[in-house]
Design a protein around this motif. Structure first.
Motif, PDB file in Angstrom:
ATOM      1  N   ILE A  25      58.549 -60.322   4.227  1.00  0.00           N
ATOM      2  CA  ILE A  25      57.629 -59.419   4.746  1.00  0.00           C
ATOM      3  C   ILE A  25      56.760 -58.833   3.956  1.00  0.00           C
ATOM      4  N   GLN A  26      55.170 -59.026   4.168  1.00  0.00           N
ATOM      5  CA  GLN A  26      54.155 -58.457   3.331  1.00  0.00           C
ATOM      6  C   GLN A  26      54.095 -56.810   3.826  1.00  0.00           C
ATOM      7  N   GLY A  27      53.644 -56.362   4.518  1.00  0.00           N
ATOM      8  CA  GLY A  27      53.433 -55.729   5.294  1.00  0.00           C
ATOM      9  C   GLY A  27      52.025 -54.940   4.340  1.00  0.00           C
ATOM     10  N   HIS A  28      51.597 -54.388   3.403  1.00  0.00           N
ATOM     11  CA  HIS A  28      50.246 -53.362   2.779  1.00  0.00           C
ATOM     12  C   HIS A  28      51.029 -53.845   1.500  1.00  0.00           C
ATOM     13  N   LEU A  29      51.332 -54.992   1.692  1.00  0.00           N
ATOM     14  CA  LEU A  29      51.370 -55.970   0.214  1.00  0.00           C
ATOM     15  C   LEU A  29      50.201 -57.220   0.516  1.00  0.00           C
ATOM     16  N   ASP A  30      49.951 -56.910  -1.620  1.00  0.00           N
ATOM     17  CA  ASP A  30      48.260 -57.532  -0.902  1.00  0.00           C
ATOM     18  C   ASP A  30      48.360 -59.312  -0.980  1.00  0.00           C
ATOM     19  N   ILE A  31      48.897 -59.993  -0.664  1.00  0.00           N
ATOM     20  CA  ILE A  31      48.918 -61.425  -0.526  1.00  0.00           C
ATOM     21  C   ILE A  31      48.108 -62.175  -0.583  1.00  0.00           C
ATOM     22  N   PRO A  32      48.186 -63.169  -1.752  1.00  0.00           N
ATOM     23  CA  PRO A  32      46.885 -64.146  -0.974  1.00  0.00           C
ATOM     24  C   PRO A  32      47.411 -64.928  -0.110  1.00  0.00           C
ATOM     25  N   LEU A  33      46.157 -65.120   0.520  1.00  0.00           N
ATOM     26  CA  LEU A  33      45.941 -66.904   1.270  1.00  0.00           C
ATOM     27  C   LEU A  33      46.072 -68.594   0.503  1.00  0.00           C
ATOM     28  N   ASN A  34      47.732 -69.404   0.478  1.00  0.00           N
ATOM     29  CA  ASN A  34      47.779 -70.135   0.308  1.00  0.00           C
ATOM     30  C   ASN A  34      46.525 -71.588   0.390  1.00  0.00           C
ATOM     31  N   GLU A  35      46.782 -72.664  -0.075  1.00  0.00           N
ATOM     32  CA  GLU A  35      46.383 -73.589  -0.141  1.00  0.00           C
ATOM     33  C   GLU A  35      46.147 -73.872   1.461  1.00  0.00           C
ATOM     34  N   LEU A  85      43.159 -51.722  10.300  1.00  0.00           N
ATOM     35  CA  LEU A  85      43.278 -53.353  11.235  1.00  0.00           C
ATOM     36  C   LEU A  85      44.293 -53.195   9.803  1.00  0.00           C
ATOM     37  N   ARG A  86      44.768 -52.399   9.150  1.00  0.00           N
ATOM     38  CA  ARG A  86      46.093 -53.555   8.468  1.00  0.00           C
ATOM     39  C   ARG A  86      46.966 -53.486   9.468  1.00  0.00           C
ATOM     40  N   GLU A  87      47.655 -54.463   8.190  1.00  0.00           N
ATOM     41  CA  GLU A  87      49.173 -54.598   8.875  1.00  0.00           C
ATOM     42  C   GLU A  87      50.088 -53.539   9.126  1.00  0.00           C
ATOM     43  N   ARG A  88      51.117 -53.261   9.821  1.00  0.00           N
ATOM     44  CA  ARG A  88      52.488 -52.427   9.583  1.00  0.00           C
ATOM     45  C   ARG A  88      52.556 -52.103   8.290  1.00  0.00           C
ATOM     46  N   PHE A  93      61.101 -52.703   3.332  1.00  0.00           N
ATOM     47  CA  PHE A  93      61.227 -53.981   3.655  1.00  0.00           C
ATOM     48  C   PHE A  93      60.483 -54.648   3.421  1.00  0.00           C
ATOM     49  N   GLU A  94      59.275 -54.625   2.744  1.00  0.00           N
ATOM     50  CA  GLU A  94      58.057 -55.163   2.291  1.00  0.00           C
ATOM     51  C   GLU A  94      58.600 -56.267   0.641  1.00  0.00           C
ATOM     52  N   GLY A  95      58.958 -57.256   0.853  1.00  0.00           N
ATOM     53  CA  GLY A  95      59.192 -58.182  -0.168  1.00  0.00           C
ATOM     54  C   GLY A  95      60.534 -58.845   0.251  1.00  0.00           C
ATOM     55  N   TYR A  96      60.826 -58.119   0.789  1.00  0.00           N
ATOM     56  CA  TYR A  96      62.164 -59.017   1.581  1.00  0.00           C
ATOM     57  C   TYR A  96      62.011 -60.091   2.779  1.00  0.00           C
ATOM     58  N   THR A  97      62.843 -61.347   3.283  1.00  0.00           N
ATOM     59  CA  THR A  97      63.129 -61.906   4.506  1.00  0.00           C
ATOM     60  C   THR A  97      63.656 -61.463   5.231  1.00  0.00           C
ATOM     61  N   PHE A  98      63.326 -62.000   6.240  1.00  0.00           N
ATOM     62  CA  PHE A  98      64.152 -61.390   7.506  1.00  0.00           C
ATOM     63  C   PHE A  98      65.914 -60.999   6.426  1.00  0.00           C
TER      64      PHE A  98
END
Length: 223
Positions: A25-35, A85-88, A93-98
């Motif tokens: 879960i990314q949420g408001h964490l600022d993760i860049p695009l991958n290749e 327009l940010r994600e929820r 929860f941010e940073g964890y998998t389901f």
């Protein structure tokens, strides 16, 4: 409906990130695009290069902002940041998998899976509040561009809200539509609201991006 009263909207989800691959879960964490995400953004930009875009609005989170830059350069359209327009915001929860969320907070995970509109993870947004933010932002931007075409570059959760608004699907209904990375989705907006024109167009991509909500859907179609 007079042409001057209609706003044409191209809604775009950002390109793939490493956390999309990990279903984290990314949420408001600022993760860049991958290749792969950067490649998707380039193909997206090529596909939209002939669109007569009057403006492009993008979430200020890096994965959406970077995707929007590719589109803006190809379409030669002005690009503006829009925090609405940010994600929820998913709080803790941010940073964890389901699976990690289910293991750590089973009761909260259950409310999330059931799409409890008034539930928000501690430090995050409720589903209802998120929906109202997204739709209100999109309506405001559409009203400012009557008779024009704009692009909104955002996130999977944002596109889910726009689909529901345009299709009149209840906020708590299970999701059955795709939210692919770098997909092209088309809507119209008038005083009567949003209308769906086309959804999940990925013809410009050789393969589909990952839907970061797919594992959550299998657990109860949580968005």
């Amino acid at each position: 409906m007079p042409h001057s009263q209609v706003t044409r909207i191209i809604a775009i989800r950002h390109g793939e990130t490493a956390w999309n691959v990990d279903t984290r879960i990314q949420g408001h964490l600022d993760i860049p695009l991958n290749e792969t995400g950067r490649w998707q953004a380039q193909r997206l930009a090529e596909a939209l290069s002939e669109e007569a875009l009057h403006a492009i609005y993008a979430s200020d989170l890096r994965r959406a902002w970077e995707t929007a830059h590719y589109v803006a350069q190809a379409a030669r359209a002005p690009l503006r940041k829009e925090r609405g327009l940010r994600e929820r915001g998913f709080g803790r929860f941010e940073g964890y998998t389901f699976k990690e969320i289910e293991a750590r907070w089973p009761d909260e995970a259950l409310r999330w899976r059931r799409r409890d509109a008034d539930f928000g993870p501690p430090g995050g947004e409720t589903l209802r509040g998120f929906y109202e933010r997204v739709v209100g932002t999109a309506e405001r931007l559409a009203a400012a561009h009557r008779g024009q075409t704009i692009a909104l570059v955002a996130h999977g959760g944002v596109l889910d809200c726009l689909y529901r608004a345009a299709s009149r699907v209840d906020l708590q209904a299970p999701r059955t539509w795709q939210l692919g990375n770098a997909s092209i989705n088309r809507l119209l907006h008038t005083d009567e609201g949003f209308t769906l024109v086309g959804w999940a167009d990925t013809m410009h991509l050789a393969h589909s991006g990952r839907d970061e909500f797919s594992d959550g859907d299998r657990l109860g179609r949580a968005a």
